[in-house]
Enzyme design. Structure first.
Site, mmCIF file in Angstrom:
data_model
loop_
_atom_site.group_PDB
_atom_site.id
_atom_site.type_symbol
_atom_site.label_atom_id
_atom_site.label_comp_id
_atom_site.label_asym_id
_atom_site.label_seq_id
_atom_site.Cartn_x
_atom_site.Cartn_y
_atom_site.Cartn_z
ATOM 1 N N HIS A 52 0.839 -1.192 0.000
ATOM 2 C CA HIS A 52 0.000 0.000 0.000
ATOM 3 C C HIS A 52 0.876 1.246 0.000
ATOM 4 C CE1 HIS A 52 -3.698 -2.155 1.928
ATOM 5 N NE2 HIS A 52 -3.174 -2.841 0.925
ATOM 6 N N GLU A 54 0.686 3.936 1.703
ATOM 7 C CA GLU A 54 1.022 4.422 3.044
ATOM 8 C C GLU A 54 2.220 3.673 3.617
ATOM 9 O OE1 GLU A 54 -3.576 4.534 2.764
ATOM 10 O OE2 GLU A 54 -1.952 3.250 2.060
ATOM 11 N N CYS A 82 -6.349 1.809 5.500
ATOM 12 C CA CYS A 82 -7.011 0.576 5.912
ATOM 13 C C CYS A 82 -6.470 0.137 7.277
ATOM 14 C CB CYS A 82 -6.777 -0.513 4.866
ATOM 15 S SG CYS A 82 -5.064 -1.117 4.825
ATOM 16 N N CYS A 85 -2.657 -0.553 7.284
ATOM 17 C CA CYS A 85 -1.876 0.684 7.331
ATOM 18 C C CYS A 85 -2.069 1.403 8.659
ATOM 19 C CB CYS A 85 -2.271 1.584 6.169
ATOM 20 S SG CYS A 85 -1.855 0.858 4.562
#
Length: 146
Positions: A52, A54, A82, A85
Site C-alpha cells: 500500500h 502508506e 485501511c 496501514c
C-alpha cells in the site's frame, strides 16, 4: 494549507503514470510542510497485497530519517488508511493523518476501537477533506478491474 494543494497536484500526476494500479498515493511531510517521502500503491504491479502507498511512504520516510518513529511528521493520503496501514501508522507514531476519501465502514483507521488505541497509547488526529474527483478515481478503477 499549501501542502494539501501540492499533494493534490502530485496525486494527479501519479495516477496518470500508474493507470493499471489502484489509485492510492501517499506522502509523509514534516510539520512545516517539507516533503520527506512519496509513494504510489504497487499492489497490482507486484501482486503483493501489502504494498500500500502508506506503507511504502512510511518505509521510505523511516529510511531517510534513520529513526524508529515519525512522531514529527504528517501522513497525507488519497484514501483513508485501511486497518493494515492503520496498525503501521500507530506503531510509527504518526501524529496526524489527512485523507480525501473515507474507507467503507469498519475498513479504515477511523474504525479502530478505543480499547485497541488505549493499549498502544497513541492515536493520530485524523482529518477527512472530501474530494469527489479522488473518490471517482477509486470507483472507476474498481469498476473496470473487478
Amino acid at each position: 494549507m499549501e501542502a494539501f494543494e501540492s499533494f493534490l497536484e502530485r496525486y494527479q500526476k501519479a495516477i496518470s503514470s500508474h493507470p493499471e494500479e489502484i489509485p492510492s498515493y501517499s506522502e509523509i511531510i514534516t510539520r512545516d510542510g517539507n516533503l520527506v517521502s512519496a509513494a504510489f500503491n504497487s499492489v497490482e504491479q507486484t501482486l503483493n497485497p501489502t504494498k500500500h502507498s502508506e506503507i511504502l511512504a512510511m518505509e521510505e520516510a523511516l529510511s531517510k530519517t534513520e529513526g524508529r518513529y515519525l512522531s514529527n511528521h504528517i501522513l497525507i493520503t488519497a484514501l483513508e488508511p485501511c486497518l493494515l496501514c492503520a496498525g503501521a501508522i500507530l506503531r510509527v507514531k504518526i501524529p496526524e493523518v489527512v485523507y480525501f476519501v473515507p474507507a467503507k465502514p469498519g475498513e479504515g483507521i477511523s474504525s479502530y476501537t478505543t480499547e485497541s488505541i488505549y493499549l498502544l497509547n497513541h492515536f493520530p488526529k485524523c482529518t477527512l477533506i472530501p474530494k469527489s474527483h479522488i473518490k471517482f478515481e477509486f470507483l472507476s478503477f474498481f469498476k473496470e478491474k473487478r
